[in-house]
Enzyme design. Structure first.
Site, PDB file in Angstrom:
ATOM      1  N   HIS A   1       1.148  -1.026  -0.148  1.00 46.95           N
ATOM      2  CA  HIS A   1       0.276   0.242  -0.029  1.00 46.95           C
ATOM      3  C   HIS A   1       0.689   2.057   0.421  1.00 46.95           C
ATOM      4  O   HIS A   1       0.706   1.771   1.035  1.00 46.95           O
ATOM      5  CB  HIS A   1      -0.904  -0.312   1.774  1.00 46.95           C
ATOM      6  CG  HIS A   1      -2.219  -1.235   1.287  1.00 46.95           C
ATOM      7  ND1 HIS A   1      -2.687  -0.748   0.859  1.00 46.95           N
ATOM      8  CD2 HIS A   1      -1.511  -2.343   1.412  1.00 46.95           C
ATOM      9  CE1 HIS A   1      -3.361  -2.592   0.379  1.00 46.95           C
ATOM     10  NE2 HIS A   1      -3.078  -2.710   1.198  1.00 46.95           N
TER      11      HIS A   1
ATOM     12  N   TYR B   1       3.214  -4.965   9.750  1.00 48.03           N
ATOM     13  CA  TYR B   1       3.349  -3.222   9.441  1.00 48.03           C
ATOM     14  C   TYR B   1       4.421  -2.795  10.410  1.00 48.03           C
ATOM     15  O   TYR B   1       4.555  -1.642  10.054  1.00 48.03           O
ATOM     16  CB  TYR B   1       1.986  -2.841  10.443  1.00 48.03           C
ATOM     17  CG  TYR B   1       1.092  -3.356   9.640  1.00 48.03           C
ATOM     18  CD1 TYR B   1       0.998  -4.167   8.173  1.00 48.03           C
ATOM     19  CD2 TYR B   1      -0.640  -2.649   9.854  1.00 48.03           C
ATOM     20  CE1 TYR B   1       0.131  -3.953   7.207  1.00 48.03           C
ATOM     21  CE2 TYR B   1      -1.976  -2.925   8.841  1.00 48.03           C
ATOM     22  CZ  TYR B   1      -1.499  -4.011   7.727  1.00 48.03           C
ATOM     23  OH  TYR B   1      -2.644  -3.577   7.467  1.00 48.03           O
TER      24      TYR B   1
END
Length: 353
Positions: free
Chosen positions: A55, A322
């Site tokens: 992303h 993440y």
């Protein structure tokens, strides 16, 4: 000062990620590790160099959330009891390259950090496909490996991609469900799904398994992607949000008796109970070049009292990935975003930058 700010942003998510990895054996040599996932993302074409490993192309947004009070029976979380809760968010495309051209069919994401005054915050990351065609860390690792870039073509090997589907037949229903999803005209009229399941905890301790979605107030229109415009989705978002505040309903879907809670690849029943928990309003947009979302990890395990993780193993995978991505990019020199401040200004005025 920058190092201290990063430390403040990363401290709680890091502790959570490490705790879950330790409890789940994530540091054992025979398990899927953070380093392995990062290496597989790199081999699948992730750009790196100061950007998010996945992303990578995105933009910051901000606004607020107004609770409807309809979810207070299910959760004691402050966000479901208050109005005008400040929100910092991010819209992005699920690509590893921050300068990739926009495509109507690329997975889009909405990530939010909701910050009730005097109460713990809540972070959530959502995608527009309705279901996740991955079941656990092994599926995630195998999928990333199947997307490895072939140096001869600069693209994934079709045979390797096909082999992933053949060797993971249990993911076929989820993939087929996503293939049928409606491709809307942009971010503003898109629906974003939590994918993973969570547990809402009421004041009396009662627990309810849910998935949630942000459902747009804008009428969903079919995509009319503009050939040759590398940033057409972001230009449209900028124009939309400067024209008027954008709004979504936060809709909680309560797990039915036959819904599988801990496997995100399983499709839930269409007649499950739903609850409108409130309204998200976004009225400002900024480039990630200095924008408020740039240093935030939208870790799905940053949860307030009243929301707990389910035993869905993908939650641990996402949290760990993440955090490792953040730790790597925070030490790298970063170039300008594709969605620059100049592009935002020009697009808001209807001009070309």
């Amino acid at each position: 000062m920058l190092a201290l700010r990063w430390l403040g942003v990363v401290a709680v998510p890091t502790a959570l990620a490490l705790a879950f990895l330790w409890a789940g054996g994530g540091f054992s040599p025979d398990r899927i590790t953070q380093n392995r996932l990062m290496a597989e993302l790199h081999n699948a074409g992730s750009y790196g160099h100061g950007f998010r490993r996945a992303h990578a192309k995105g933009v910051c947004v901000s606004g607020w959330f107004d609770a409807s009070a309809d979810a207070t029976q299910l959760s004691q979380a402050a966000v479901f009891h208050e109005r005008h809760v400040p929100v910092i968010g991010r819209f992005a495309l699920a690509v590893g390259q921050p300068y990739a051209p926009d495509s109507a069919t690329t997975v889009r994401s909405m990530a939010l950090r909701l910050m009730p005054p005097d109460a713990p915050e809540w972070r959530t990351g959502m995608n527009d496909p309705p279901v996740l065609p991955l079941r656990d860390a092994r599926d995630a690792s195998d999928f990333f490996a199947s997307q490895q870039i072939d140096p001869a073509t600069g693209k994934p090997d079709p045979a390797r991609t096909k082999a992933f589907g053949v060797t993971h037949p249990w993911l076929k229903p989820a993939a087929e469900e996503n293939a049928r999803r409606f491709i809307s005209s942009g971010f503003a009229d898109d629906t974003f799904h939590s994918l993973d399941s969570f547990i809402l905890v009421a004041a009396d301790g009662r627990k309810t398994a849910v998935r949630w979605a942000m459902m747009p107030m804008e009428p969903a229109m079919p995509s009319n992607g503009k050939a040759g415009d590398h940033e057409f989705l972001f230009r449209k978002l900028i124009s939309d949000i400067h024209d008027h505040p954008l709004q979504w309903h936060l809709v909680m879907t309560v797990a039915g008796a036959h819904d599988v809670i801990n496997d995100p690849s399983q499709i839930w029943a269409q007649d499950d109970q739903t609850i409108d928990a409130g309204t998200l309003t976004l009225n400002a947009i900024e480039s990630e070049d200095g924008g408020p979302c740039t240093d935030i990890t939208f870790d799905p395990l940053v949860l307030p009292p009243g929301i707990q993780p389910s035993d869905d193993p993908i939650l641990q995978v996402r949290s760990a990935a993440y955090m490792r991505s953040f730790l790597r990019r925070s030490g790298e020199k970063r170039g300008p975003s594709a969605v620059t401040p100049n592009l935002i200004q020009a697009s808001s005025e209807g001009k070309k930058p």
